[in-house]
Design a protein around this motif. Structure first.
Motif, short mmCIF file in Angstrom:
data_model
loop_
_atom_site.label_atom_id
_atom_site.label_comp_id
_atom_site.label_asym_id
_atom_site.label_seq_id
_atom_site.Cartn_x
_atom_site.Cartn_y
_atom_site.Cartn_z
N VAL A 14 -14.77 44.65 45.28
CA VAL A 14 -15.11 45.78 44.42
C VAL A 14 -15.93 45.23 43.25
O VAL A 14 -15.47 44.34 42.53
CB VAL A 14 -13.84 46.49 43.90
N VAL A 15 -17.13 45.74 43.08
CA VAL A 15 -18.07 45.20 42.10
C VAL A 15 -18.36 46.24 41.03
O VAL A 15 -18.67 47.40 41.36
CB VAL A 15 -19.39 44.78 42.77
N SER A 16 -18.27 45.83 39.77
CA SER A 16 -18.68 46.72 38.69
C SER A 16 -19.32 45.89 37.58
O SER A 16 -18.93 44.75 37.34
CB SER A 16 -17.49 47.50 38.13
N ILE A 17 -20.29 46.48 36.90
CA ILE A 17 -21.06 45.73 35.90
C ILE A 17 -21.02 46.37 34.52
O ILE A 17 -21.72 45.94 33.61
CB ILE A 17 -22.52 45.56 36.36
N THR A 18 -20.20 47.43 34.35
CA THR A 18 -20.08 48.08 33.04
C THR A 18 -18.61 48.22 32.67
O THR A 18 -17.72 48.22 33.53
CB THR A 18 -20.73 49.48 33.03
N ARG A 19 -18.36 48.39 31.39
CA ARG A 19 -16.98 48.48 30.91
C ARG A 19 -16.26 49.69 31.52
O ARG A 19 -15.14 49.57 31.99
CB ARG A 19 -16.99 48.58 29.38
N LYS A 61 -26.71 36.46 36.87
CA LYS A 61 -27.10 37.79 37.33
C LYS A 61 -26.23 38.28 38.48
O LYS A 61 -25.83 37.50 39.34
CB LYS A 61 -28.56 37.76 37.79
N THR A 62 -26.01 39.59 38.49
CA THR A 62 -25.29 40.21 39.62
C THR A 62 -26.07 40.00 40.92
O THR A 62 -25.49 39.80 41.98
CB THR A 62 -25.07 41.70 39.36
N ALA A 63 -27.39 40.02 40.83
CA ALA A 63 -28.21 39.84 42.03
C ALA A 63 -27.89 38.53 42.74
O ALA A 63 -27.96 38.44 43.97
CB ALA A 63 -29.69 39.88 41.66
N ILE A 68 -23.57 36.10 48.32
CA ILE A 68 -22.23 35.49 48.44
C ILE A 68 -21.23 36.53 48.91
O ILE A 68 -20.43 36.27 49.82
CB ILE A 68 -21.81 34.89 47.08
N LEU A 69 -21.28 37.71 48.32
CA LEU A 69 -20.35 38.77 48.71
C LEU A 69 -20.62 39.24 50.14
O LEU A 69 -19.68 39.48 50.91
CB LEU A 69 -20.47 39.95 47.74
N SER A 71 -21.68 37.51 52.54
CA SER A 71 -21.23 36.47 53.48
C SER A 71 -19.71 36.38 53.58
O SER A 71 -19.19 35.95 54.60
CB SER A 71 -21.78 35.11 53.04
N ASN A 72 -19.02 36.79 52.51
CA ASN A 72 -17.58 36.52 52.45
C ASN A 72 -16.68 37.74 52.57
O ASN A 72 -15.47 37.60 52.65
CB ASN A 72 -17.26 35.79 51.15
N PHE A 73 -17.29 38.94 52.60
CA PHE A 73 -16.47 40.15 52.67
C PHE A 73 -17.01 41.09 53.75
O PHE A 73 -18.20 41.11 54.04
CB PHE A 73 -16.44 40.87 51.32
N ASP A 74 -16.10 41.87 54.34
CA ASP A 74 -16.47 42.85 55.35
C ASP A 74 -16.86 44.18 54.74
O ASP A 74 -17.53 45.00 55.37
CB ASP A 74 -15.32 43.07 56.33
N GLY A 75 -16.38 44.42 53.51
CA GLY A 75 -16.68 45.67 52.83
C GLY A 75 -16.96 45.42 51.36
O GLY A 75 -16.28 44.60 50.73
N ILE A 76 -17.94 46.12 50.82
CA ILE A 76 -18.26 46.01 49.40
C ILE A 76 -18.24 47.42 48.80
O ILE A 76 -18.88 48.33 49.33
CB ILE A 76 -19.65 45.38 49.17
N VAL A 77 -17.49 47.58 47.72
CA VAL A 77 -17.43 48.83 46.98
C VAL A 77 -18.09 48.57 45.64
O VAL A 77 -17.62 47.73 44.87
CB VAL A 77 -15.98 49.31 46.79
N ALA A 78 -19.18 49.27 45.35
CA ALA A 78 -19.94 49.01 44.14
C ALA A 78 -19.91 50.22 43.22
O ALA A 78 -20.30 51.31 43.64
CB ALA A 78 -21.38 48.65 44.48
N ILE A 79 -19.45 50.01 42.01
CA ILE A 79 -19.53 51.07 41.00
C ILE A 79 -20.81 50.80 40.23
O ILE A 79 -20.83 50.31 39.09
CB ILE A 79 -18.27 51.10 40.12
N VAL A 80 -21.88 51.07 40.91
CA VAL A 80 -23.25 50.78 40.48
C VAL A 80 -24.09 51.93 41.02
O VAL A 80 -23.75 52.50 42.06
CB VAL A 80 -23.73 49.42 41.07
#
Length: 256
Positions: A14-19, A61-63, A68-69, A71-80
């Protein structure tokens, strides 16, 4: 693994870049025990508060984290934002058979959008689970899900069926289904209770363009845009040429 998740929660980032997004990410991680939150280093305190013991913070940077993500995860949830994720993912996309499922969520937690690998990568199913947990709306744009028809590449997945087909055969059969061309479905093996479980469940009748048969030899192949064959048998040699390019074969598990 949850019966509704397409892969173990431990394989979800789960990826997020803001508070504010990190606060929402904490609710997503809580709904997917085992998932991990990734956030920029400057929000380390917020990330740990949102997902105690389940956060990882990165410098830079998030980029740089995206490959990496992937390659290492089957699912990505982005609050972006959807647009930002398109730009972040674009340099790293492979093919639908191998790309992980990617879902984006708006910061208000209102909409959950599968944006990559909705079917084979499990993003549609993951979006459904998250939408249920957040009381949000899953925005499914794949034609078979929008119309609640059969998804050729998901038939029998919940029951452990494997399929045998080339990329072109899957595309042709999928197009025939969503364009309402006649499609033959021949079931010689496996549980007959696949429609109710199909692609997170279908409550309506079978699609009108899907014609059931119990034996492959009974199908007038020329009449159909595609043939979906569920069987343990090898393909009869006398039918191989006539079915070439238009047949998807499904293999249910063989009982011990």
């Amino acid at each position: 693994m949850s019966p509704h998740l397409p892969f173990p929660a431990e394989r979800i980032a789960v990826v997020s870049i803001t508070r504010h997004g990190i606060a929402l990410a904490g609710h997503v991680v809580a709904a997917l025990p085992g998932a991990r939150l990734f956030a920029p280093e400057k929000f380390a305190a917020e990330a740990e508060a949102a997902a105690p013991g389940a956060s990882t913070c990165y410098a830079g940077k998030t980029a740089d984290q995206i490959p990496i993500l992937l390659s290492n995860f089957d699912g990505i949830v982005a609050i972006v934002s959807l647009g930002a994720m398109v730009r972040l993912l674009a340099p790293h996309l492979g093919k639908k058979e191998s790309d992980p499922g990617v879902v984006v969520i708006d910061e208000a937690g209102r909409f959950v959008i599968p944006m990559l690998s909705g079917h084979l990568g499990g993003a549609n199913a993951l979006a459904g689970v998250i939408a249920g947990a957040l009381d949000a709306t899953a925005v499914l744009t794949t034609a078979s899900d929008a119309r609640q028809t059969l998804a050729v590449d998901l038939l029998g997945r919940e029951l452990g069926w494997a399929f045998e087909a080339s990329h072109d055969e899957i595309v042709r059969a999928s197009a025939a289904m969503v364009n309402d061309e006649p499609v033959a479905l021949v079931q010689e093996a496996g549980s007959p209770d696949w429609w109710r479980r199909h692609a997170n469940g279908r409550s309506g009748p079978l699609p009108a363009n899907l014609h059931p048969f119990s034996r492959l030899e009974d199908v007038d192949i020329a009449r159909f845009g595609a043939v979906l064959w569920i069987s343990h048998r090898p393909l009869p040699p006398e039918l191989a040429n006539r079915l070439a390019g238009k047949c998807v074969i499904y293999r249910p598990p063989v009982a011990a």
